[in-house]
Design an enzyme around this catalytic site. Structure first.
Site, mmCIF file in Angstrom:
data_model
loop_
_atom_site.group_PDB
_atom_site.id
_atom_site.type_symbol
_atom_site.label_atom_id
_atom_site.label_comp_id
_atom_site.label_asym_id
_atom_site.label_seq_id
_atom_site.Cartn_x
_atom_site.Cartn_y
_atom_site.Cartn_z
ATOM 1 N N ARG A 38 0.821 -1.218 0.000
ATOM 2 C CA ARG A 38 0.000 0.000 0.000
ATOM 3 C C ARG A 38 0.856 1.270 0.000
ATOM 4 O O ARG A 38 0.512 2.245 -0.615
ATOM 5 C CB ARG A 38 -0.977 -0.011 1.182
ATOM 6 C CG ARG A 38 -2.255 -0.790 0.825
ATOM 7 C CD ARG A 38 -3.089 -1.032 2.044
ATOM 8 N NE ARG A 38 -2.327 -1.778 3.045
ATOM 9 C CZ ARG A 38 -2.829 -2.246 4.166
ATOM 10 N NH1 ARG A 38 -4.079 -2.043 4.461
ATOM 11 N NH2 ARG A 38 -2.078 -2.936 5.002
ATOM 12 N N ARG A 42 -3.585 -16.336 -0.382
ATOM 13 C CA ARG A 42 -4.970 -16.793 -0.390
ATOM 14 C C ARG A 42 -5.428 -16.916 -1.842
ATOM 15 O O ARG A 42 -5.114 -16.045 -2.666
ATOM 16 C CB ARG A 42 -5.891 -15.795 0.332
ATOM 17 C CG ARG A 42 -5.807 -15.840 1.841
ATOM 18 C CD ARG A 42 -6.381 -17.144 2.411
ATOM 19 N NE ARG A 42 -6.311 -17.187 3.864
ATOM 20 C CZ ARG A 42 -5.315 -17.727 4.568
ATOM 21 N NH1 ARG A 42 -4.283 -18.277 3.947
ATOM 22 N NH2 ARG A 42 -5.350 -17.739 5.887
ATOM 23 N N ASP A 65 -0.064 -22.672 -3.893
ATOM 24 C CA ASP A 65 -0.300 -23.413 -2.644
ATOM 25 C C ASP A 65 -1.725 -23.183 -2.157
ATOM 26 O O ASP A 65 -2.166 -23.844 -1.211
ATOM 27 C CB ASP A 65 0.704 -22.949 -1.568
ATOM 28 C CG ASP A 65 0.603 -23.751 -0.275
ATOM 29 O OD1 ASP A 65 0.482 -24.992 -0.360
ATOM 30 O OD2 ASP A 65 0.637 -23.149 0.816
ATOM 31 N N GLU A 97 -10.849 -24.078 -1.937
ATOM 32 C CA GLU A 97 -10.135 -25.259 -1.419
ATOM 33 C C GLU A 97 -11.102 -26.237 -0.768
ATOM 34 O O GLU A 97 -12.051 -25.793 -0.117
ATOM 35 C CB GLU A 97 -9.075 -24.796 -0.402
ATOM 36 C CG GLU A 97 -8.010 -23.961 -1.070
ATOM 37 C CD GLU A 97 -7.010 -23.342 -0.092
ATOM 38 O OE1 GLU A 97 -7.031 -23.718 1.100
ATOM 39 O OE2 GLU A 97 -6.223 -22.502 -0.521
ATOM 40 N N HIS A 125 -2.148 -26.321 0.150
ATOM 41 C CA HIS A 125 -2.111 -25.311 1.224
ATOM 42 C C HIS A 125 -1.226 -25.786 2.400
ATOM 43 O O HIS A 125 -1.717 -26.035 3.501
ATOM 44 C CB HIS A 125 -3.540 -24.992 1.713
ATOM 45 C CG HIS A 125 -3.623 -23.705 2.486
ATOM 46 N ND1 HIS A 125 -4.724 -22.880 2.442
ATOM 47 C CD2 HIS A 125 -2.746 -23.090 3.325
ATOM 48 C CE1 HIS A 125 -4.528 -21.836 3.223
ATOM 49 N NE2 HIS A 125 -3.332 -21.937 3.770
ATOM 50 N N GLY A 133 1.805 -24.133 3.319
ATOM 51 C CA GLY A 133 2.803 -23.106 3.646
ATOM 52 C C GLY A 133 3.347 -23.220 5.058
ATOM 53 O O GLY A 133 4.543 -23.105 5.284
#
Ligand code: 8YV
Length: 310
Positions: free
Chosen positions: A173, A229, A253, A258, A276, A278
C-alpha cells in the site's frame, strides 16, 4: 478433565483444527467441538482453524462469546468487523509461521523456474530412461521477482530470494524503508517482474487483486506464485492465461475454493499444485498451537489476547 457445574465449558472448538490441536484443547480446557457442546451459554472463547468461517450465525449461536482465537496468521475466515461490533476480540498467529511460509514461497519460485516437479514427473514417466531430454529451464539468479505484499512473510521471502541472486521489486500500500524497487500498482509490478509472488492478506480488500490485467502485464514469459490466499487471484483468468499461452507457469499453494483445484490445471506440466502447506511443518504447526493456547490462557486469566488482530 471434564466439565461439570463447577467447571462450565468456557472454550469451544469451531472446526478446521488438526487432531493434535483438538487434543491439546480438549485436555487443557475440556473444550468440546461445536456439535458436542451441550450448553453454549458459558462459552467465552472460540478456537477456529483451517479457514473455517466465523460469521454472524456462529456468533449468534454463542451468546457469551468474547474472544475468537484463530489458528493461522490469515483471519479472512473471521468476520472481524462483526466481531468488533459485538465487542468480541480476535487473535491470530503471526511471526511463528513467517519462516515456513517464506521458505515455501521460495521453494515454489525455484520449482516453477527450474521445473523441479515437472522433471520428477519426467523421470517417473520413464521418459528419461527412453532417452528423451528434459526441457531447459530458467535461472533464479538475474530474474526479477515481484513481491506483492511486503509484510512480514513478503520481506522474509524477498531476503531469501536475494540470496539466490534475484532482483527484488515489490508493491504494497505504501513504499517501505527498504532498498528494493517499489511499484505503485500491481500491474506496474507485474510488468517489471519475471515472477510475481503473492503474499498479501486475503479478504475483501485484496479480492481478485491479481486479475487478467495483472496476468497480462506479467506476460507469456512470466510466472505466478501464490502462497497467500486463493481469493487474491482471479482463478478463471489464471486458467485462461495459462491455456492461451499468455503466462509461462504458476506455483500455487492456495486456491479460490479449497480443496477444489480447477480441473484444467491438473493435467498441466507448467503448474505446481500444493495442498495449502505453507505452514505445514511439525515445528511451525506446534508453535502456532502453542500461541493459540497462550492466547486462550491470557484471555481466560486476564481478559487479554497475546496477539490480537488490530
Ligand atoms: C494454515 C494459513 O493453513 O496461517 C495461515 O493463514 O493459511 C495456514 O497457516 C491454516 O490457517 C491452518 O489452519
Amino acid at each position: 478433565m471434564t466439565s461439570d457445574a463447577q467447571h462450565p465449558v468456557r472454550v469451544v472448538q469451531l472446526g478446521g483444527l488438526m487432531p493434535f490441536v483438538r487434543e491439546w484443547l480438549a485436555e487443557r480446557y475440556a473444550a468440546p467441538e461445536r456439535a458436542d457442546l451441550a450448553d453454549p451459554a458459558g462459552v467465552e472463547v472460540a478456537v477456529v482453524g483451517g479457514g473455517a468461517a466465523v460469521g454472524p450465525a456462529e456468533m449468534d449461536a454463542l451468546p457469551g462469546l468474547r474472544a475468537i482465537v484463530n489458528f493461522g496468521v490469515g483471519y479472512d475466515n473471521v468476520d472481524v468487523a462483526e466481531a468488533r461490533r459485538r465487542g468480541i476480540v480476535v487473535s491470530n498467529t503471526p511471526d511463528v509461521l513467517t519462516d515456513a511460509v517464506a521458505d515455501l514461497a521460495v521453494l515454489l519460485v525455484g520449482d516453477v523456474l527450474r521445473g523441479v516437479s515437472a522433471a520428477d514427473r519426467f523421470v517417473r514417466s520413464g521418459a528419461w530412461a527412453r532417452g528423451e531430454k528434459p526441457p531447459l529451464t530458467r535461472d533464479v539468479r538475474g530474474s526479477v521477482v515481484g513481491v506483492l505484499g511486503l509484510g512480514r512473510i513478503g520481506t522474509a521471502a524477498a531476503q531469501r530470494l536475494e540470496a539466490f541472486g534475484a532482483e527484488i521489486h515489490y508493491h504494497s500500500r505504501s513504499p517501505k524503508d527498504v532498498a528494493w524497487t517499489y511499484h505503485p500498482t500491481p500491474v506496474e509490478l507485474a510488468a517489471a517482474s519475471d515472477v510475481l509472488v503473492v503474499l498479501t492478506p486475503g479478504g475483501a480488500g485484496t479480492e481478485k487483486l491479481v486479475d487478467a490485467a495483472v496476468l497480462d502485464a506479467l506476460g507469456p514469459d512470466g510466472y505466478l506464485v501464490n502462497v497467500a490466499r486463493g481469493s487474491v487471484v482471479d482463478e478463471d483468468a489464471l486458467v485462461a492465461a495459462l491455456e492461451e499461452g499468455r503466462l509461462a507457469g504458476a506455483g500455487l499453494d492456495v486456491f479460490a475454493h479449497e480443496p477444489h483445484v480447477p480441473q484444467a490445471l491438473l493435467g498441466r506440466d507448467d503448474v505446481v499444485l500444493l495442498p495449502h502447506v505453507g505452514s505445514a511443518t511439525t515445528q511451525t504447526r506446534e508453535a502456532m498451537a502453542r500461541l493459540v493456547l497462550d492466547n486462550v490462557d491470557a484471555f481466560l486469566e486476564r481478559g487479554e489476547l497475546v496477539t490480537p488482530v488490530r
